[in-house]
Scaffold this motif. Structure first.
Motif, PDB file in Angstrom:
ATOM      1  N   TYR A 193       6.724  12.950  -0.148  1.00 24.87           N
ATOM      2  CA  TYR A 193       6.045  12.155   0.875  1.00 24.87           C
ATOM      3  C   TYR A 193       5.929  10.717   0.379  1.00 24.87           C
ATOM      4  O   TYR A 193       6.163  10.427  -0.798  1.00 24.87           O
ATOM      5  CB  TYR A 193       4.648  12.714   1.180  1.00 24.87           C
ATOM      6  N   ASP A 194       5.588   9.830   1.277  1.00 29.00           N
ATOM      7  CA  ASP A 194       5.278   8.458   0.897  1.00 29.00           C
ATOM      8  C   ASP A 194       3.995   8.030   1.592  1.00 29.00           C
ATOM      9  O   ASP A 194       3.494   8.702   2.495  1.00 29.00           O
ATOM     10  CB  ASP A 194       6.438   7.500   1.169  1.00 29.00           C
ATOM     11  N   GLN A 195       3.455   6.882   1.169  1.00 27.32           N
ATOM     12  CA  GLN A 195       2.100   6.510   1.599  1.00 27.32           C
ATOM     13  C   GLN A 195       1.868   5.021   1.354  1.00 27.32           C
ATOM     14  O   GLN A 195       2.261   4.476   0.320  1.00 27.32           O
ATOM     15  CB  GLN A 195       1.101   7.342   0.791  1.00 27.32           C
ATOM     16  N   ILE A 221       4.115  29.118  -5.596  1.00 29.85           N
ATOM     17  CA  ILE A 221       4.690  29.968  -6.629  1.00 29.85           C
ATOM     18  C   ILE A 221       5.831  29.254  -7.353  1.00 29.85           C
ATOM     19  O   ILE A 221       6.227  29.663  -8.439  1.00 29.85           O
ATOM     20  CB  ILE A 221       5.191  31.302  -6.044  1.00 29.85           C
ATOM     21  N   SER A 222       6.344  28.189  -6.777  1.00 28.67           N
ATOM     22  CA  SER A 222       7.456  27.460  -7.378  1.00 28.67           C
ATOM     23  C   SER A 222       6.937  26.384  -8.331  1.00 28.67           C
ATOM     24  O   SER A 222       5.725  26.144  -8.419  1.00 28.67           O
ATOM     25  CB  SER A 222       8.331  26.829  -6.291  1.00 28.67           C
ATOM     26  N   ASP A 223       7.840  25.746  -9.047  1.00 30.72           N
ATOM     27  CA  ASP A 223       7.508  24.698 -10.013  1.00 30.72           C
ATOM     28  C   ASP A 223       6.831  23.538  -9.294  1.00 30.72           C
ATOM     29  O   ASP A 223       7.394  22.952  -8.370  1.00 30.72           O
ATOM     30  CB  ASP A 223       8.797  24.230 -10.699  1.00 30.72           C
ATOM     31  N   ILE A 224       5.607  23.203  -9.702  1.00 26.41           N
ATOM     32  CA  ILE A 224       4.826  22.183  -8.997  1.00 26.41           C
ATOM     33  C   ILE A 224       4.924  20.804  -9.654  1.00 26.41           C
ATOM     34  O   ILE A 224       4.198  19.887  -9.267  1.00 26.41           O
ATOM     35  CB  ILE A 224       3.345  22.594  -8.925  1.00 26.41           C
ATOM     36  N   SER A 225       5.811  20.630 -10.615  1.00 26.14           N
ATOM     37  CA  SER A 225       5.922  19.347 -11.318  1.00 26.14           C
ATOM     38  C   SER A 225       6.086  18.198 -10.323  1.00 26.14           C
ATOM     39  O   SER A 225       6.890  18.273  -9.393  1.00 26.14           O
ATOM     40  CB  SER A 225       7.117  19.364 -12.266  1.00 26.14           C
ATOM     41  N   ALA A 226       5.329  17.122 -10.554  1.00 23.90           N
ATOM     42  CA  ALA A 226       5.356  15.975  -9.648  1.00 23.90           C
ATOM     43  C   ALA A 226       5.466  14.680 -10.438  1.00 23.90           C
ATOM     44  O   ALA A 226       5.089  14.603 -11.611  1.00 23.90           O
ATOM     45  CB  ALA A 226       4.104  15.955  -8.772  1.00 23.90           C
ATOM     46  N   ALA A 227       5.997  13.675  -9.788  1.00 22.57           N
ATOM     47  CA  ALA A 227       6.014  12.318 -10.322  1.00 22.57           C
ATOM     48  C   ALA A 227       5.708  11.381  -9.162  1.00 22.57           C
ATOM     49  O   ALA A 227       6.550  11.162  -8.291  1.00 22.57           O
ATOM     50  CB  ALA A 227       7.367  11.981 -10.942  1.00 22.57           C
ATOM     51  N   VAL A 293       3.303   5.768 -12.823  1.00 25.85           N
ATOM     52  CA  VAL A 293       3.769   7.096 -12.409  1.00 25.85           C
ATOM     53  C   VAL A 293       2.800   8.115 -12.986  1.00 25.85           C
ATOM     54  O   VAL A 293       2.481   8.061 -14.184  1.00 25.85           O
ATOM     55  CB  VAL A 293       5.190   7.400 -12.934  1.00 25.85           C
ATOM     56  N   HIS A 294       2.308   9.025 -12.155  1.00 25.61           N
ATOM     57  CA  HIS A 294       1.407  10.056 -12.664  1.00 25.61           C
ATOM     58  C   HIS A 294       1.858  11.432 -12.209  1.00 25.61           C
ATOM     59  O   HIS A 294       2.609  11.572 -11.236  1.00 25.61           O
ATOM     60  CB  HIS A 294      -0.043   9.784 -12.247  1.00 25.61           C
ATOM     61  N   ASP A 295       1.409  12.439 -12.945  1.00 24.83           N
ATOM     62  CA  ASP A 295       1.792  13.806 -12.614  1.00 24.83           C
ATOM     63  C   ASP A 295       0.795  14.416 -11.637  1.00 24.83           C
ATOM     64  O   ASP A 295      -0.101  13.736 -11.123  1.00 24.83           O
ATOM     65  CB  ASP A 295       1.978  14.639 -13.880  1.00 24.83           C
ATOM     66  N   GLU A 296       0.930  15.717 -11.404  1.00 24.26           N
ATOM     67  CA  GLU A 296       0.156  16.386 -10.353  1.00 24.26           C
ATOM     68  C   GLU A 296      -1.265  16.729 -10.759  1.00 24.26           C
ATOM     69  O   GLU A 296      -2.097  17.026  -9.899  1.00 24.26           O
ATOM     70  CB  GLU A 296       0.881  17.668  -9.917  1.00 24.26           C
ATOM     71  N   PHE A 318       7.372  12.445  -5.707  1.00 24.11           N
ATOM     72  CA  PHE A 318       8.503  13.345  -5.897  1.00 24.11           C
ATOM     73  C   PHE A 318       8.029  14.695  -6.434  1.00 24.11           C
ATOM     74  O   PHE A 318       7.119  14.772  -7.253  1.00 24.11           O
ATOM     75  CB  PHE A 318       9.504  12.747  -6.901  1.00 24.11           C
ATOM     76  N   ARG A 319       8.698  15.750  -5.950  1.00 21.01           N
ATOM     77  CA  ARG A 319       8.469  17.091  -6.480  1.00 21.01           C
ATOM     78  C   ARG A 319       9.807  17.813  -6.557  1.00 21.01           C
ATOM     79  O   ARG A 319      10.818  17.352  -6.009  1.00 21.01           O
ATOM     80  CB  ARG A 319       7.484  17.875  -5.601  1.00 21.01           C
ATOM     81  N   LYS A 320       9.815  18.952  -7.221  1.00 24.42           N
ATOM     82  CA  LYS A 320      11.030  19.745  -7.312  1.00 24.42           C
ATOM     83  C   LYS A 320      11.478  20.182  -5.914  1.00 24.42           C
ATOM     84  O   LYS A 320      10.656  20.484  -5.042  1.00 24.42           O
ATOM     85  CB  LYS A 320      10.806  20.974  -8.181  1.00 24.42           C
TER      86      LYS A 320
END
Length: 350
Positions: A193-195, A221-227, A293-296, A318-320
């Motif tokens: 998404y963007d904002q 249930i999937s990889d939640i890694s975010a940037a 840049v920060h993670d989730e 960004f996410r997987k």
């Protein structure tokens, strides 16, 4: 060691020598262009430039020295994050900072000219209401939206601007952030998404409350890694409400408890968490064109805008790819107009 100095008329002569041997003068062929006799000196006998001889009297390879200097320069630049053509390189030290702290500051992701060409006009069109945004995707994230019109919002929020203005898609900022996200989170990162987040001048309530992004999102249930890439469209300072973080909070085993900023979700979509004893807040002022840049999971927020200018930021998260696919299968798009009925307040309420 002997040092030669080139002479435009008589070739090169020794001007100094170290060691036990007495200084002496030698003559070498004139290094004129095209002189076949001077081929062995052509790379070193340049006008008025010193040429070094080693102890055996042979000309040292100055080209090798120059090549070594270039190699060293490249090696140094490889350890500094920065633009590489249309891409952006993230150094190992910045990758480590992201891993250890949960966020990183990257300088010069966009130049002033690039922002003018790619971002500024569209950004102003959203702020001025020239690009229409339906429903709750245009809102005031300060928690004081009731009774306000958009021209009174103090923390002006637009969700999914690239959806409402498709010409924004694929811009240079998105491309560079894709490079950055892949380097920080191991590849396969896509835009989730963007904002737009803009703080009105002289607005004490233009506070983005402390929170962790995961508190806004359903469990997956999937990889939640975010940037999440947070671009300073204008200089972001402590006075006008720059980002601030709790370094290392992303390593805590559980999310902190959150509550709605307003009385209900209808009053405000925003959440907040309370700081705890021992929390160490780090403000991160950055210049126009820089990003954080920060993670989730890292706790973050921003303070009021006490300055006389707008504080403008543009976020691309960004996410997987597999996580985004799971989100969309549930009907979760990050729009505040989503009908997906999972209630963030129930899971993370105090």
């Amino acid at each position: 060691m002997q040092v030669l100095r080139a002479s435009a008329r008589a070739g090169c002569s020794v001007v100094d020598r170290t060691g036990s041997t007495t200084c002496r003068t030698i003559r070498v062929p004139h290094c004129a262009s095209g002189n076949a006799r001077s081929w062995s000196l052509r790379t070193s006998c340049q006008r008025r430039h010193p040429v070094t001889l080693n102890a055996s009297g042979r000309i040292a390879d100055m080209q090798a020295a120059a090549s070594s200097a270039v190699t060293q320069k490249i090696a140094v630049s490889a350890e500094i994050s920065g633009v590489r053509g249309q891409s952006y390189f993230v150094s190992n030290s910045d990758k480590q900072s992201f891993k250890e702290r949960g966020y990183v500051h990257l300088a010069g992701v966009m130049s002033d000219e690039e922002l003018k060409q790619e971002i500024d006009d569209v950004y102003e069109a959203f702020l001025n209401g020239n690009i229409k945004v339906p429903g709750k995707d245009l809102c005031d994230m300060s928690g004081n939206q009731e009774g306000r019109t958009p021209d009174q919002f103090t923390l002006y929020n637009v969700m999914l601007p690239r959806v409402y203005h498709p010409a924004l898609q694929g811009n240079l900022y998105e491309q560079r952030c894709k490079d950055i996200a892949d380097q920080l989170q191991g590849g396969d990162m896509q835009i989730d998404y963007d904002q737009i987040l803009a703080k009105r001048p002289h607005s004490e309530d233009a506070v983005f409350a402390w929170h962790q992004d995961m508190a806004y999102w359903p469990p997956f249930i999937s990889d939640i890694s975010a940037a999440t890439c947070w671009l300073a469209v204008s200089d972001s300072t402590e006075e006008n409400g720059c980002m601030r973080f709790l370094p290392g909070s992303h390593k805590e085993t559980e999310l902190r408890k959150h509550a709605p900023v307003g009385k209900t979700r209808e009053d405000s979509h925003a959440l907040y968490l309370s700081l705890e004893e021992g929390d160490s807040v780090v403000p991160v002022p950055i210049q126009r064109g820089d990003i954080t840049v920060h993670d989730e999971r890292v706790a973050h927020g921003s303070g009021p805008n006490l300055s006389s200018d707008w504080r403008n930021a543009y976020v691309v998260a960004f996410r997987k790819a597999e996580c985004i696919a799971e989100e969309r299968s549930l009907g979760f798009t990050h729009s505040h107009n989503d009908e997906y009925n999972w209630d963030v307040f129930q899971q993370h309420s105090k």
